[in-house]
Every structure is written in C-alpha cells, then in structure tokens.
Motif scaffolding. Structure first.
Motif, PDB file in Angstrom:
ATOM      1  N   THR A   5       0.835  -1.211   0.000  1.00  0.00           N
ATOM      2  CA  THR A   5       0.000   0.000   0.000  1.00  0.00           C
ATOM      3  C   THR A   5       0.864   1.253   0.000  1.00  0.00           C
ATOM      4  O   THR A   5       0.479   2.294  -0.525  1.00  0.00           O
ATOM      5  CB  THR A   5      -0.934   0.005   1.224  1.00  0.00           C
ATOM      6  OG1 THR A   5      -1.682  -1.197   1.248  1.00  0.00           O
ATOM      7  CG2 THR A   5      -1.883   1.192   1.177  1.00  0.00           C
ATOM      8  N   GLU A   7       3.381   1.765  -1.677  1.00  0.00           N
ATOM      9  CA  GLU A   7       4.034   1.954  -2.966  1.00  0.00           C
ATOM     10  C   GLU A   7       3.625   3.245  -3.667  1.00  0.00           C
ATOM     11  O   GLU A   7       4.433   3.876  -4.352  1.00  0.00           O
ATOM     12  CB  GLU A   7       3.740   0.752  -3.873  1.00  0.00           C
ATOM     13  CG  GLU A   7       4.683   0.645  -5.040  1.00  0.00           C
ATOM     14  CD  GLU A   7       4.591  -0.716  -5.712  1.00  0.00           C
ATOM     15  OE1 GLU A   7       5.425  -0.988  -6.588  1.00  0.00           O
ATOM     16  OE2 GLU A   7       3.677  -1.491  -5.373  1.00  0.00           O
ATOM     17  N   GLN A   8       2.379   3.670  -3.486  1.00  0.00           N
ATOM     18  CA  GLN A   8       1.907   4.888  -4.160  1.00  0.00           C
ATOM     19  C   GLN A   8       2.629   6.144  -3.684  1.00  0.00           C
ATOM     20  O   GLN A   8       2.615   7.169  -4.356  1.00  0.00           O
ATOM     21  CB  GLN A   8       0.402   5.044  -3.939  1.00  0.00           C
ATOM     22  CG  GLN A   8       0.001   5.216  -2.487  1.00  0.00           C
ATOM     23  CD  GLN A   8      -1.495   5.321  -2.298  1.00  0.00           C
ATOM     24  OE1 GLN A   8      -2.132   6.216  -2.857  1.00  0.00           O
ATOM     25  NE2 GLN A   8      -2.067   4.419  -1.499  1.00  0.00           N
ATOM     26  N   TYR A   9       3.245   6.083  -2.505  1.00  0.00           N
ATOM     27  CA  TYR A   9       3.938   7.245  -1.951  1.00  0.00           C
ATOM     28  C   TYR A   9       5.444   7.227  -2.224  1.00  0.00           C
ATOM     29  O   TYR A   9       6.142   8.168  -1.869  1.00  0.00           O
ATOM     30  CB  TYR A   9       3.728   7.308  -0.430  1.00  0.00           C
ATOM     31  CG  TYR A   9       2.289   7.470  -0.019  1.00  0.00           C
ATOM     32  CD1 TYR A   9       1.681   8.729  -0.037  1.00  0.00           C
ATOM     33  CD2 TYR A   9       1.531   6.382   0.387  1.00  0.00           C
ATOM     34  CE1 TYR A   9       0.354   8.885   0.338  1.00  0.00           C
ATOM     35  CE2 TYR A   9       0.197   6.522   0.761  1.00  0.00           C
ATOM     36  CZ  TYR A   9      -0.375   7.779   0.736  1.00  0.00           C
ATOM     37  OH  TYR A   9      -1.693   7.924   1.117  1.00  0.00           O
ATOM     38  N   LYS A  12      10.119   4.379  -7.504  1.00  0.00           N
ATOM     39  CA  LYS A  12      10.176   3.008  -8.012  1.00  0.00           C
ATOM     40  C   LYS A  12      11.336   2.243  -7.348  1.00  0.00           C
ATOM     41  O   LYS A  12      12.344   2.829  -6.952  1.00  0.00           O
ATOM     42  CB  LYS A  12      10.376   3.010  -9.527  1.00  0.00           C
ATOM     43  CG  LYS A  12       9.183   3.554 -10.303  1.00  0.00           C
ATOM     44  CD  LYS A  12       9.463   3.517 -11.799  1.00  0.00           C
ATOM     45  CE  LYS A  12       8.273   4.063 -12.590  1.00  0.00           C
ATOM     46  NZ  LYS A  12       8.548   4.067 -14.044  1.00  0.00           N
ATOM     47  N   LYS A  60       7.899  12.053  -3.442  1.00  0.00           N
ATOM     48  CA  LYS A  60       8.148  10.623  -3.250  1.00  0.00           C
ATOM     49  C   LYS A  60       9.566  10.329  -2.754  1.00  0.00           C
ATOM     50  O   LYS A  60       9.776   9.463  -1.903  1.00  0.00           O
ATOM     51  CB  LYS A  60       7.870   9.866  -4.547  1.00  0.00           C
ATOM     52  CG  LYS A  60       6.382   9.769  -4.869  1.00  0.00           C
ATOM     53  CD  LYS A  60       6.135   8.873  -6.077  1.00  0.00           C
ATOM     54  CE  LYS A  60       4.627   8.698  -6.314  1.00  0.00           C
ATOM     55  NZ  LYS A  60       4.340   7.766  -7.422  1.00  0.00           N
TER      56      LYS A  60
END
Length: 201
Positions: A5, A7-9, A12, A60
């Motif tokens: 979850t 990962e969106q913040y 890569k 990010k």
C-alpha cells in the motif's frame, strides 16, 4: 498498512529495501496530513510493536528519505536495546548505511546531495540546507522567503514580531527585535516575511 500500500507514496524500486528493513519487526505505518512541525516520527508502542508516521504530502523521494530516517531509529534502538540517544552515533551510523545502500533510488541530481548528507546525518531535516533547497515548495505568500535571501538592515516578520538583520555570521544571522531591542540568531533557512515599504507605513 501493508508495504504494498505504501508503494503509491514511494519512488520506483524501493520495496526490496523496505521488505529487507521491515523483515524482523511488526510496524504500523501511518500516513498523516501535512504537519508543519515535523515530516515524520517513530515510537515504540506498549505492545512492543513500532509506529512510524510520515506526512502524505511529501515528494516521493523525500517520503522515502523520511521513512528511512525513522526506520533507522527503530533498527538502531532495537540493536542497542534503547540505551542510546535518539540521534547519537548509533543512529547516524545506521541511517548512513541505509542511505548509501539505497542510493540508487534517488535521481542523479539528488544522489550527490544524499551522499554528502550521509557523511554526517542531521537529526533535523531543516538543518540540511541542500536538502531543504532541493525539496522546498514555495509558500503561497509572496513575501515569504528564506532569511538568507534578505540583506543587512532588511526588516522582516517572524511569528508576528518584527526584526532587523544586523549582520551575517558563519552559520547564522544576527537580528534585533524592534520592540525589546534583544538580539537573536536565525538560521539561514528560517522562513520569514519580508517587509516592504508599504508594509511599514
């Protein structure tokens, strides 16, 4: 919150590092609203699990940097049984190792800044001028500036009070409070409101 979850913040390719760093611990990750007082924090909970909070509004790369900072607290405290100072040598060494281990996560222009920072990690993000400048988002107030961008004898407002810059020192600015005539030192990256001629009338 699961790692996936998060990962969106995150930039890569960060999940392999997080899964490695999280592996031995039960961690609650809380994504918070923007907080002017801090970017993130860490604490151990009564049930011996861990809680880390990070502001949701961060870039990010900065989000990952702050998360690494807080995870370094957890890992250092667990390794040394909480018999260390929060931002002492053990934390600095742990944070440095984690930053350099994950250096490829950062963009090419940010990597050298992170490497320089890692030589002597600072407890407070605002004490790292290069990082503050890199990630700084301009305030909506037109007159809000870093004090280092003002000149000697300029007047400015800080927390509702008026000051004048007297002189620049090595790592700070000596200023005088107009009402009580007391002198104060300001860091170069203190955010203040510059007073214009119209403001003074």
């Amino acid at each position: 919150m699961s790692i996936d979850t998060l990962e969106q913040y995150l930039p890569k390719n960060t999940l392999p590092f997080l899964k490695k760093w999280f592996a031995d611990y039960y961690i609650h990750i809380k994504i918070t609203k923007n907080r002017n007082s801090k970017l993130g924090d860490y604490r151990k909970l009564p049930d011996r699990s861990h809680q880390i909070t990070v502001n949701s509004t961060l870039d990010k790369q900065l989000f990952f940097f702050v998360l690494t900072h807080e995870l370094a607290h957890l890992i250092a405290f667990e390794k040394f049984n909480f018999k260390i100072s929060a931002h002492g040598k053990e934390w600095k060494d742990t944070f440095r190792e984690m930053l350099l281990e994950s250096i490829d996560i950062y963009t090419e222009d940010l990597k050298p800044i992170i490497v320089r920072f890692a030589k002597s990690p600072k407890a407070n993000f605002m004490a790292s001028p290069e990082l503050v400048r890199y990630f700084h988002i301009e305030d909506s107030e037109a007159n809000s500036v870093f004090i280092e961008n003002l000149s000697i004898n300029d007047k400015f407002h800080y927390k509702g009070e008026t000051y004048i810059i007297l002189e620049k020192r090595k790592k700070s600015y000596l200023c005088i409070h107009l009402k009580n005539s007391k002198k104060y030192l300001f860091r170069p990256l203190a955010k203040v409101e510059k007073l214009t001629i119209n403001d003074e009338q």
